[in-house]
Design a protein around this motif. Structure first.
Motif, PDB file in Angstrom:
ATOM      1  N   THR A 289     -54.186  41.585 -60.746  1.00 30.23           N
ATOM      2  CA  THR A 289     -54.168  42.562 -59.653  1.00 30.23           C
ATOM      3  C   THR A 289     -52.769  42.615 -59.041  1.00 30.23           C
ATOM      4  O   THR A 289     -52.031  41.620 -59.087  1.00 30.23           O
TER       5      THR A 289
ATOM      6  N   THR B 197     -52.153  39.747 -56.781  1.00 30.48           N
ATOM      7  CA  THR B 197     -51.778  38.469 -57.405  1.00 30.48           C
ATOM      8  C   THR B 197     -50.284  38.456 -57.713  1.00 30.48           C
ATOM      9  O   THR B 197     -49.573  37.484 -57.421  1.00 30.48           O
TER      10      THR B 197
ATOM     11  N   ARG C  94     -48.458  38.015 -54.477  1.00 22.52           N
ATOM     12  CA  ARG C  94     -48.554  36.658 -53.929  1.00 22.52           C
ATOM     13  C   ARG C  94     -47.666  35.687 -54.698  1.00 22.52           C
ATOM     14  O   ARG C  94     -47.015  34.826 -54.121  1.00 22.52           O
TER      15      ARG C  94
ATOM     16  N   ARG D  26     -46.436  31.861 -53.895  1.00 21.62           N
ATOM     17  CA  ARG D  26     -47.692  31.124 -53.852  1.00 21.62           C
ATOM     18  C   ARG D  26     -47.530  29.826 -54.641  1.00 21.62           C
ATOM     19  O   ARG D  26     -46.855  29.794 -55.668  1.00 21.62           O
TER      20      ARG D  26
ATOM     21  N   ASP E  39     -49.951  27.566 -55.921  1.00 25.23           N
ATOM     22  CA  ASP E  39     -50.945  26.967 -56.811  1.00 25.23           C
ATOM     23  C   ASP E  39     -51.264  27.847 -58.018  1.00 25.23           C
ATOM     24  O   ASP E  39     -52.408  28.067 -58.362  1.00 25.23           O
ATOM     25  N   VAL E  40     -50.246  28.349 -58.669  1.00 24.28           N
ATOM     26  CA  VAL E  40     -50.463  29.296 -59.763  1.00 24.28           C
ATOM     27  C   VAL E  40     -50.615  28.544 -61.088  1.00 24.28           C
ATOM     28  O   VAL E  40     -49.734  27.769 -61.463  1.00 24.28           O
TER      29      VAL E  40
END
Lengths: 83, 501
Positions: free
Chosen positions: B123, B126, B129, B134, B136-137
């Motif tokens: 998306t 995502t 982010r 981010r 914790d990918v």
């Protein structure tokens, strides 16, 4: 856990380790370890690794990242949003 | 160097079991008590805590199915608050770094976020982010994104063979904006229109020739090497002109913007000095009376043309600029040569003359020194609350030249004779005729004075202003008569021409 065995260095990834994702480069001889972030290969602690060692890490980025995630499953959010 | 870079900080010297704690001594003398509960992961049922071993960098506890290995940094992170904070910060930086790198690779391919989301099957949220850092990918997600652009996980570390060389325009624009140089300024003042058009028509990877040309303009002004420009690191303005002599930092202003613009104006000042074909004809006046007398006797009445002509004949170059923003003028002594930068948004000759005289005072005040700098960060006015003695003296100099030392007396005469504010305009015209002091000077002075007292008389004062010909054009024409652009290289000549147009 040893992930890579080099001629004068070894690379380790540990279970239940602290953030950020990283590996340890342990050298032969009296030298401090280098802690290197994954996957950017940014230096977190210790001496700057030789370029040839970094290249070995770069060639193994996928394997090291996979190992980190297996050993540190709680550090990763496994749900991702698919479009 | 941080203490955790040191071998003795990392190396374990001795370990013993003390009740339910491991007592760990490091080679640098630190000792840490680590509870066994902390050392053993919750899911491990079978372990032999007494049978531990250790080597220089880890503590090993036999367990099933695998021995538990605890590295030195995991022991340290729970006992050394500074190390723990440092790692938390590094974790944040690393996540941001991954996001920035993905964004950079995306932009290198000329892709929009939505296109990348579409390609990778994720998306747009995502993608956004991750690009925003981010933490914790999963690596599979990163891999998906990278593969969809023709890259691999290993590309996140960049090219280790080269010095970092991110020849990437969006990244450069972002770093320039951070240094106070926005895209509009680049487009209108730094890059010539032809170069800017060529840059904006390209999509994806830009040709080296264009990038080199774009970089050479920045190098010329800000002194950055090509390596610095494309390094991906912050672009620092090492600005002597901006560092020296800020009289005041205006409230709510962007200091980087002032620095960047001051440096730009300083570079233009240098170019004007390099291109100047004018010789110093007269000695500097020793006081204001001498200045005024010489000006009137030699050039005639006090008008913009004559003050400019006198300045140039004293070997002082005058450069006009017309951009908006917080920089309002400067006087620089560059290796013993003088350049004044005037930057006014009004068409009022009286204001331009006042500013020019004000800056001339700064030149005269620093004649015996070399490489001095005065940067005006506030609009000049005879009644502005100036912080320094030199600023007040510069205002006083300008007022004495214009009003022959009678500014306040004339203002009071006008106010007294007018009786009320409605008659002021007529009275100023009358007093102007009697005293031979221009009515635009008088009305300006009185408008500033009334403004200081909370009265807005500007609309009327503006009707008395001399605004033709356009003062910017007057200063520019004088400059063009006194310089030869052929003395500059093409980039320098373009920079100056763009600034003046």
């Amino acid at each position: 856990m040893r992930a890579i065995k080099g001629t004068n260095f070894n690379v380790y990834v540990y279970p239940e380790d602290h953030a950020p994702p990283h590996c340890h480069i342990r050298y032969k001889g009296q030298q401090a370890e280098s802690l290197v972030g994954l996957p950017l290969l940014n230096l977190l602690a210790g001496p700057v690794p030789e370029k040839s060692i970094l290249k070995t890490l770069q060639a193994n980025t996928k394997r090291l990242m996979k190992l980190w995630e297996q050993l540190n499953p709680t550090s990763i959010n496994q749900t991702e949003e698919q479009s | 160097m941080n203490r955790w870079d040191n071998l003795k900080y990392q190396r374990i010297a001795k370990v013993r079991l003390k009740g339910n704690e491991y007592h760990i001594e490091f080679e640098n003398g630190d000792a840490v008590d680590m509870p066994v509960d902390f050392a053993i992961p919750a899911h491990v049922r079978k372990f032999a805590m007494e049978d531990f071993t250790f080597n220089s960098f880890e503590l090993i506890i036999p367990a099933e199915p695998f021995d538990i290995e605890i590295p030195w940094d995991k022991i340290r992170i729970n006992s050394d608050v500074e190390f723990s904070r440092y790692m938390a910060q590094k974790a944040e930086e690393q996540a941001k770094g991954v996001g920035e790198r993905i964004k950079l690779l995306r932009e290198k391919k000329g892709l929009k976020s939505l296109e990348l989301a579409d390609r990778s099957g994720l998306t747009p949220q995502t993608i956004s982010r991750i690009e925003n850092g981010r933490t914790d990918v999963p690596y599979q997600t990163l891999q998906k994104i990278l593969v969809s652009m023709g890259y691999d996980l290993s590309d996140l570390a960049g090219n280790l063979d080269e010095e970092t060389d991110d020849r990437n325009m969006p990244s450069l624009l972002r770093r320039l904006a951070k240094s106070g140089i926005d895209a509009q300024f680049l487009r209108t003042k730094i890059w010539p229109a032809t170069l800017h058009n060529a840059l904006s028509q390209q999509r994806g990877v830009l040709p080296d020739m264009l990038l080199n040309e774009a970089a050479s303009y920045l190098s010329n002004i800000f002194g950055w090497t090509s390596k610095e420009i494309w390094s991906g690191d912050d672009l620092i303005i090492r600005s002597k002109p901006a560092e020296m002599a800020f009289f005041k930092r205006p409230a709510n202003s962007n200091l980087n913007q002032i620095k960047a613009y001051s440096h730009y104006a300083f570079r233009l000042g240098q170019l004007v000095l390099n291109a100047s074909i004018t010789e110093k004809k007269f000695e500097y006046p020793t006081n204001v009376t001498e200045f005024r007398k010489f000006l009137i006797n030699h050039y005639g009445e006090i008008n913009l043309d004559n003050v400019l002509e006198y300045a140039w004949d004293l070997g002082i170059c005058v450069l006009p600029l017309s951009d908006s923003g917080i920089f309002h003028g400067a006087a620089w002594n560059i290796n013993g040569k003088h350049v004044i930068v005037l930057k006014q948004n009004t068409q009022s000759h009286a204001r331009w003359i006042f500013d020019l005289l004000h800056e001339l005072y700064h030149v005269f005040a620093h004649l015996s020194e070399k490489n001095t700098s005065v940067v005006e960060t506030e609009e000049l006015s005879p009644f502005a609350s100036q912080d320094t003695i030199e600023e007040r003296e510069a205002n006083s100099f300008a007022n004495q030249v214009v009003f022959d030392g009678q500014a306040e007396a004339l203002a009071q005469q006008c106010v007294a004779e007018a009786g009320n504010i409605e008659n002021l305009k007529k009275t100023i015209s009358k007093v102007s005729k009697q005293t031979n002091i221009r009515e635009d000077f008088l009305s300006n002075y009185i408008a500033f004075r009334l403004n200081y007292q909370g009265e807005n008389w500007w609309p009327t004062a503006q009707k008395l202003q001399v605004t033709e010909p356009n003062p910017f054009e007057v200063v520019k024409a004088r400059l063009e008569n006194r310089i030869n652009l052929l003395k500059l290289n093409p980039i320098e000549s373009n920079l100056l021409t763009t600034a003046l147009n």
